[in-house]
Design a protein around this motif. Sequence first.
Motif, mmCIF file in Angstrom:
data_model
loop_
_atom_site.group_PDB
_atom_site.id
_atom_site.type_symbol
_atom_site.label_atom_id
_atom_site.label_comp_id
_atom_site.label_asym_id
_atom_site.label_seq_id
_atom_site.Cartn_x
_atom_site.Cartn_y
_atom_site.Cartn_z
ATOM 1 N N SER A 1 -7.943 -3.259 1.311
ATOM 2 C CA SER A 1 -8.529 -2.139 0.588
ATOM 3 C C SER A 1 -8.351 -0.894 1.447
ATOM 4 O O SER A 1 -8.021 -0.987 2.624
ATOM 5 N N THR A 2 -8.558 0.254 0.843
ATOM 6 C CA THR A 2 -8.416 1.515 1.567
ATOM 7 C C THR A 2 -9.792 2.127 1.756
ATOM 8 O O THR A 2 -10.540 2.289 0.801
ATOM 9 N N GLU B 1 0.824 -1.213 0.000
ATOM 10 C CA GLU B 1 0.000 0.000 0.000
ATOM 11 C C GLU B 1 0.856 1.260 0.000
ATOM 12 O O GLU B 1 0.532 2.232 -0.691
ATOM 13 N N SER C 1 -6.875 -10.029 1.845
ATOM 14 C CA SER C 1 -7.244 -8.938 0.940
ATOM 15 C C SER C 1 -7.128 -7.627 1.688
ATOM 16 O O SER C 1 -7.322 -7.568 2.909
ATOM 17 N N ASP D 1 -10.806 -2.813 -5.826
ATOM 18 C CA ASP D 1 -10.819 -1.943 -4.642
ATOM 19 C C ASP D 1 -9.594 -2.095 -3.744
ATOM 20 O O ASP D 1 -9.601 -1.651 -2.607
ATOM 21 N N GLY D 2 -8.531 -2.743 -4.240
ATOM 22 C CA GLY D 2 -7.328 -2.913 -3.429
ATOM 23 C C GLY D 2 -6.411 -3.965 -4.024
ATOM 24 O O GLY D 2 -6.069 -3.907 -5.197
ATOM 25 N N THR E 1 -6.830 -5.737 -7.274
ATOM 26 C CA THR E 1 -8.270 -5.900 -7.460
ATOM 27 C C THR E 1 -8.873 -4.517 -7.695
ATOM 28 O O THR E 1 -8.185 -3.506 -7.599
#
Length: 121
Positions: free
Chosen positions: A53-54, A12, A51, A41-42, A39
Amino acid sequence: MTPEIRRIIVAEAHRRRSGHCPLRLYSLGTGETFEINPTADGFVDITSGASASTVDGRIVVGGRQGAIDLQMTGDIAFDGYDHISDEAFTGRAGGGASVTIYDRDQRNYFQYAVVTEALRL
Protein backbone atom coordinates in the motif's frame (compact mmCIF):
# COMPACT_ATOMS: atom_id res chain seq x y z
CA MET A 1 16.48 -6.86 -3.74
CA THR A 2 14.14 -9.81 -3.83
CA PRO A 3 12.02 -10.66 -6.87
CA GLU A 4 8.77 -9.93 -5.00
CA ILE A 5 10.00 -6.45 -4.01
CA ARG A 6 10.93 -5.79 -7.65
CA ARG A 7 7.41 -6.84 -8.71
CA ILE A 8 5.87 -4.55 -6.09
CA ILE A 9 7.95 -1.62 -7.33
CA VAL A 10 7.02 -2.40 -10.95
CA ALA A 11 3.30 -2.67 -10.15
CA GLU A 12 3.31 0.57 -8.15
CA ALA A 13 5.33 2.48 -10.76
CA HIS A 14 2.87 1.39 -13.44
CA ARG A 15 -0.12 2.28 -11.23
CA ARG A 16 1.25 5.76 -10.58
CA ARG A 17 1.98 6.42 -14.26
CA SER A 18 -1.18 4.97 -15.77
CA GLY A 19 -3.72 5.26 -12.95
CA HIS A 20 -4.51 1.53 -13.32
CA CYS A 21 -3.27 -1.23 -11.06
CA PRO A 22 -1.79 -4.13 -13.05
CA LEU A 23 -3.55 -7.47 -12.89
CA ARG A 24 -0.67 -9.48 -14.30
CA LEU A 25 3.07 -9.07 -14.79
CA TYR A 26 5.14 -11.07 -17.29
CA SER A 27 8.85 -11.27 -16.58
CA LEU A 28 10.48 -10.82 -19.96
CA GLY A 29 13.74 -12.26 -18.59
CA THR A 30 12.41 -15.50 -17.11
CA GLY A 31 9.09 -15.96 -18.91
CA GLU A 32 7.25 -16.22 -15.59
CA THR A 33 3.75 -14.84 -15.05
CA PHE A 34 2.72 -13.15 -11.81
CA GLU A 35 -0.84 -12.29 -10.79
CA ILE A 36 -1.59 -9.04 -8.95
CA ASN A 37 -4.79 -8.58 -6.96
CA PRO A 38 -5.85 -4.92 -6.54
CA THR A 39 -7.26 -4.08 -3.10
CA ALA A 40 -8.98 -1.02 -1.66
CA ASP A 41 -5.69 0.38 -0.31
CA GLY A 42 -3.11 -1.14 -2.69
CA PHE A 43 -2.54 -4.61 -4.10
CA VAL A 44 -1.28 -8.13 -3.34
CA ASP A 45 1.41 -10.02 -5.24
CA ILE A 46 -0.38 -13.39 -5.35
CA THR A 47 2.80 -15.47 -5.85
CA SER A 48 4.50 -14.23 -2.68
CA GLY A 49 1.39 -13.17 -0.75
CA ALA A 50 3.04 -9.79 -0.11
CA SER A 51 0.60 -6.90 0.23
CA ALA A 52 1.58 -3.36 -0.67
CA SER A 53 0.00 0.00 0.00
CA THR A 54 1.08 3.61 -0.32
CA VAL A 55 1.46 5.76 2.79
CA ASP A 56 2.79 9.31 2.47
CA GLY A 57 4.20 8.52 -0.98
CA ARG A 58 6.13 5.47 0.23
CA ILE A 59 5.35 1.85 -0.57
CA VAL A 60 4.69 -0.11 2.60
CA VAL A 61 4.97 -3.90 2.31
CA GLY A 62 2.89 -5.85 4.82
CA GLY A 63 4.87 -7.79 7.41
CA ARG A 64 8.24 -6.24 6.47
CA GLN A 65 10.36 -3.75 8.34
CA GLY A 66 11.07 -0.66 6.30
CA ALA A 67 9.43 0.90 3.29
CA ILE A 68 10.26 1.71 -0.31
CA ASP A 69 10.73 5.27 -1.52
CA LEU A 70 9.52 5.76 -5.09
CA GLN A 71 9.66 9.07 -6.96
CA MET A 72 8.40 9.54 -10.49
CA THR A 73 10.78 11.81 -12.42
CA GLY A 74 10.40 13.19 -15.92
CA ASP A 75 7.98 11.68 -18.41
CA ILE A 76 8.87 8.03 -17.91
CA ALA A 77 11.67 7.74 -15.35
CA PHE A 78 11.49 6.82 -11.69
CA ASP A 79 13.98 6.27 -8.94
CA GLY A 80 13.89 5.13 -5.40
CA TYR A 81 15.38 3.38 -2.45
CA ASP A 82 14.39 0.06 -0.93
CA HIS A 83 14.94 0.36 2.82
CA ILE A 84 14.16 -3.35 3.21
CA SER A 85 17.20 -4.51 1.19
CA ASP A 86 19.17 -1.25 1.49
CA GLU A 87 19.32 -0.81 -2.29
CA ALA A 88 18.83 2.12 -4.64
CA PHE A 89 17.13 1.60 -8.01
CA THR A 90 16.00 3.45 -11.10
CA GLY A 91 13.58 2.59 -13.85
CA ARG A 92 11.28 3.51 -16.68
CA ALA A 93 7.50 3.35 -16.69
CA GLY A 94 5.56 5.44 -19.14
CA GLY A 95 2.13 4.03 -18.39
CA GLY A 96 2.28 1.73 -21.42
CA ALA A 97 2.67 -2.02 -21.56
CA SER A 98 6.09 -2.46 -19.94
CA VAL A 99 8.16 -1.38 -16.95
CA THR A 100 11.93 -1.76 -16.57
CA ILE A 101 13.77 -1.57 -13.25
CA TYR A 102 17.57 -1.15 -12.97
CA ASP A 103 19.86 -1.88 -10.05
CA ARG A 104 21.97 0.80 -8.36
CA ASP A 105 24.76 0.65 -10.96
CA GLN A 106 22.37 0.23 -13.91
CA ARG A 107 24.24 -2.93 -14.91
CA ASN A 108 21.40 -5.34 -14.25
CA TYR A 109 17.83 -4.75 -15.31
CA PHE A 110 14.50 -6.53 -15.05
CA GLN A 111 11.78 -5.93 -17.60
CA TYR A 112 8.11 -6.75 -17.19
CA ALA A 113 5.17 -6.64 -19.55
CA VAL A 114 2.12 -5.27 -17.72
CA VAL A 115 -1.53 -6.20 -18.18
CA THR A 116 -4.36 -4.10 -16.76
CA GLU A 117 -8.13 -4.52 -16.95
CA ALA A 118 -8.21 -2.32 -20.04
CA LEU A 119 -5.52 -4.44 -21.73
CA ARG A 120 -6.31 -8.08 -20.93
CA LEU A 121 -4.40 -10.68 -22.95
